[in-house]
Design a protein around this motif. Structure first.
Motif, PDB file in Angstrom:
ATOM      1  N   GLU A   1       0.834  -1.202   0.000  1.00  0.00           N
ATOM      2  CA  GLU A   1       0.000   0.000   0.000  1.00  0.00           C
ATOM      3  C   GLU A   1       0.869   1.253   0.000  1.00  0.00           C
ATOM      4  O   GLU A   1       0.561   2.244  -0.675  1.00  0.00           O
ATOM      5  N   LEU A   2       1.965   1.203   0.746  1.00  0.00           N
ATOM      6  CA  LEU A   2       2.874   2.342   0.790  1.00  0.00           C
ATOM      7  C   LEU A   2       3.489   2.585  -0.590  1.00  0.00           C
ATOM      8  O   LEU A   2       3.534   3.731  -1.072  1.00  0.00           O
ATOM      9  N   PHE A   3       3.958   1.519  -1.249  1.00  0.00           N
ATOM     10  CA  PHE A   3       4.523   1.664  -2.587  1.00  0.00           C
ATOM     11  C   PHE A   3       3.468   2.080  -3.601  1.00  0.00           C
ATOM     12  O   PHE A   3       3.757   2.846  -4.531  1.00  0.00           O
ATOM     13  N   ALA A   4       2.246   1.552  -3.430  1.00  0.00           N
ATOM     14  CA  ALA A   4       1.169   1.928  -4.356  1.00  0.00           C
ATOM     15  C   ALA A   4       0.881   3.417  -4.283  1.00  0.00           C
ATOM     16  O   ALA A   4       0.670   4.076  -5.305  1.00  0.00           O
ATOM     17  N   ASP A   5       0.879   3.928  -3.060  1.00  0.00           N
ATOM     18  CA  ASP A   5       0.649   5.367  -2.921  1.00  0.00           C
ATOM     19  C   ASP A   5       1.792   6.183  -3.524  1.00  0.00           C
ATOM     20  O   ASP A   5       1.591   7.327  -3.964  1.00  0.00           O
TER      21      ASP A   5
ATOM     22  N   PRO B   1      -9.126   3.014 -13.868  1.00  0.00           N
ATOM     23  CA  PRO B   1      -7.770   2.505 -13.650  1.00  0.00           C
ATOM     24  C   PRO B   1      -6.769   3.126 -14.613  1.00  0.00           C
ATOM     25  O   PRO B   1      -7.127   3.557 -15.698  1.00  0.00           O
ATOM     26  N   GLY B   2      -5.533   3.165 -14.161  1.00  0.00           N
ATOM     27  CA  GLY B   2      -4.477   3.723 -14.983  1.00  0.00           C
ATOM     28  C   GLY B   2      -3.361   2.727 -15.186  1.00  0.00           C
ATOM     29  O   GLY B   2      -3.178   1.795 -14.398  1.00  0.00           O
TER      30      GLY B   2
ATOM     31  N   GLU C   1      -9.784   5.741  -3.714  1.00  0.00           N
ATOM     32  CA  GLU C   1     -11.219   5.964  -3.474  1.00  0.00           C
ATOM     33  C   GLU C   1     -12.070   4.957  -4.234  1.00  0.00           C
ATOM     34  O   GLU C   1     -13.223   4.700  -3.866  1.00  0.00           O
ATOM     35  N   GLN C   2     -11.534   4.377  -5.302  1.00  0.00           N
ATOM     36  CA  GLN C   2     -12.284   3.425  -6.125  1.00  0.00           C
ATOM     37  C   GLN C   2     -11.852   1.978  -5.882  1.00  0.00           C
ATOM     38  O   GLN C   2     -12.328   1.063  -6.561  1.00  0.00           O
ATOM     39  N   ALA C   3     -10.957   1.770  -4.923  1.00  0.00           N
ATOM     40  CA  ALA C   3     -10.381   0.445  -4.723  1.00  0.00           C
ATOM     41  C   ALA C   3     -11.414  -0.587  -4.254  1.00  0.00           C
ATOM     42  O   ALA C   3     -11.238  -1.783  -4.475  1.00  0.00           O
ATOM     43  N   ASP C   4     -12.505  -0.134  -3.628  1.00  0.00           N
ATOM     44  CA  ASP C   4     -13.532  -1.079  -3.173  1.00  0.00           C
ATOM     45  C   ASP C   4     -14.328  -1.659  -4.326  1.00  0.00           C
ATOM     46  O   ASP C   4     -14.995  -2.695  -4.173  1.00  0.00           O
TER      47      ASP C   4
ATOM     48  N   VAL D   1      -8.851  -8.603 -17.834  1.00  0.00           N
ATOM     49  CA  VAL D   1      -8.214  -8.023 -16.642  1.00  0.00           C
ATOM     50  C   VAL D   1      -9.256  -7.812 -15.553  1.00  0.00           C
ATOM     51  O   VAL D   1     -10.447  -7.638 -15.829  1.00  0.00           O
ATOM     52  N   SER D   2      -8.780  -7.843 -14.300  1.00  0.00           N
ATOM     53  CA  SER D   2      -9.616  -7.564 -13.138  1.00  0.00           C
ATOM     54  C   SER D   2      -8.759  -6.789 -12.147  1.00  0.00           C
ATOM     55  O   SER D   2      -7.694  -7.266 -11.736  1.00  0.00           O
ATOM     56  N   VAL D   3      -9.211  -5.586 -11.777  1.00  0.00           N
ATOM     57  CA  VAL D   3      -8.383  -4.699 -10.963  1.00  0.00           C
ATOM     58  C   VAL D   3      -9.155  -4.241  -9.738  1.00  0.00           C
ATOM     59  O   VAL D   3     -10.274  -3.727  -9.862  1.00  0.00           O
ATOM     60  N   GLY D   4      -8.557  -4.435  -8.548  1.00  0.00           N
ATOM     61  CA  GLY D   4      -9.072  -3.836  -7.328  1.00  0.00           C
ATOM     62  C   GLY D   4      -8.306  -2.549  -7.081  1.00  0.00           C
ATOM     63  O   GLY D   4      -8.450  -1.582  -7.801  1.00  0.00           O
ATOM     64  N   ARG D   5      -7.468  -2.582  -6.052  1.00  0.00           N
ATOM     65  CA  ARG D   5      -6.559  -1.447  -5.852  1.00  0.00           C
ATOM     66  C   ARG D   5      -5.467  -1.468  -6.905  1.00  0.00           C
ATOM     67  O   ARG D   5      -5.069  -0.435  -7.434  1.00  0.00           O
ATOM     68  N   TYR D   6      -4.993  -2.697  -7.210  1.00  0.00           N
ATOM     69  CA  TYR D   6      -3.956  -2.838  -8.221  1.00  0.00           C
ATOM     70  C   TYR D   6      -4.023  -4.252  -8.805  1.00  0.00           C
ATOM     71  O   TYR D   6      -4.608  -5.167  -8.222  1.00  0.00           O
TER      72      TYR D   6
END
Length: 232
Positions: free
Chosen positions: A115-119, A130-131, A155-158, A188-193
């Motif tokens: 999560e830290l690296f994702a941020d 998604p980007g 904010e869209q990770a849920d 593809v399927s994406v949550g937070r990443y």
């Protein structure tokens, strides 16, 4: 004198006449009771008591008893072995549970690190969610190998995004001609990443020079995200 009935002369005054001896009544009654009691006991034993065993039956009974004792010892030994195995299994389970708890702690730590690296990851140049945060490619054995990181905003990770990833390749054929090729889409399927690693087959002899990555939602022809990667 011959006609007189005088009592016969007794020599002494202490003489006595013999009488017949009879069995006392009490002895007769006691013997009768003993006989009746013994007969009654024999009758009860014969009619209602346990059946007396023959020699063969007695031997068979002893054999069965010895067999039962041997089987009981075998079962007791088996029970002891099973008990030891159960204790060993319980010990192993406790050890595995401890390892699992330790593993869960490690996973929780890794999630926080991710999560830290994702941020800290650079945003998609187009600012979409998604980007396409990162992408790299290589070729081998006629295939295009890809390594792509897709991410949604926190904010869209849920909400899990599902769609397709398309590759449009600008490449050069062995005869020097340049062309554009669309490869088979990838789901593809994406949550937070989502870290996507895989490969797609290239047309014979094509050397990629530039790859356009596009992410589409089902039923929408407009790309949700896009990024162009140059290959050298």
């Amino acid at each position: 004198m011959l006609g007189s009935k005088r009592p016969v002369f007794r020599p002494t005054a202490y003489d006595y006449s013999r009488r017949k001896r009879r069995i006392p009544r009490w002895l007769v009654l006691m013997l009768t009771g003993v006989i009746i009691g013994a007969g009654g006991l024999l009758f009860i034993q014969t009619s209602y008591g346990p059946t007396r065993l023959t020699v063969e039956q007695s031997e068979q009974l002893h054999f069965d008893l010895n067999s039962a004792n041997a089987e009981n010892q075998r079962l007791q030994s088996q029970l002891s072995q099973t008990t030891r195995e159960l204790e060993e299994t319980q010990t192993s389970l406790k050890s595995q549970q401890s390892s699992l708890d330790n593993h869960d702690q490690i996973v929780d730590g890794l999630k926080k690190d991710i999560e830290l690296f994702a941020d800290a990851m650079p945003a998609d140049p187009r600012g979409t969610s998604p980007g396409i945060r990162s992408a790299s490619f290589s070729t081998s054995d006629g295939k295009l190998n890809y390594n792509i990181l897709l991410m949604q905003d926190k904010e869209q990770a849920d909400h899990t995004f599902t769609g397709e990833m398309h590759f449009n390749i600008q490449g050069r054929y062995p005869n020097g001609r340049t062309g554009y090729i669309d490869l088979e889409p990838v789901e593809v399927s994406v949550g937070r990443y989502a870290h996507l690693i895989g490969d797609v087959t290239l047309p014979d002899g094509v050397s990629p020079r530039q790859i356009t990555i596009q992410i589409f939602e089902p039923g929408n022809k407009r790309a949700k995200a896009m990024r162009i990667i140059n290959i050298r």
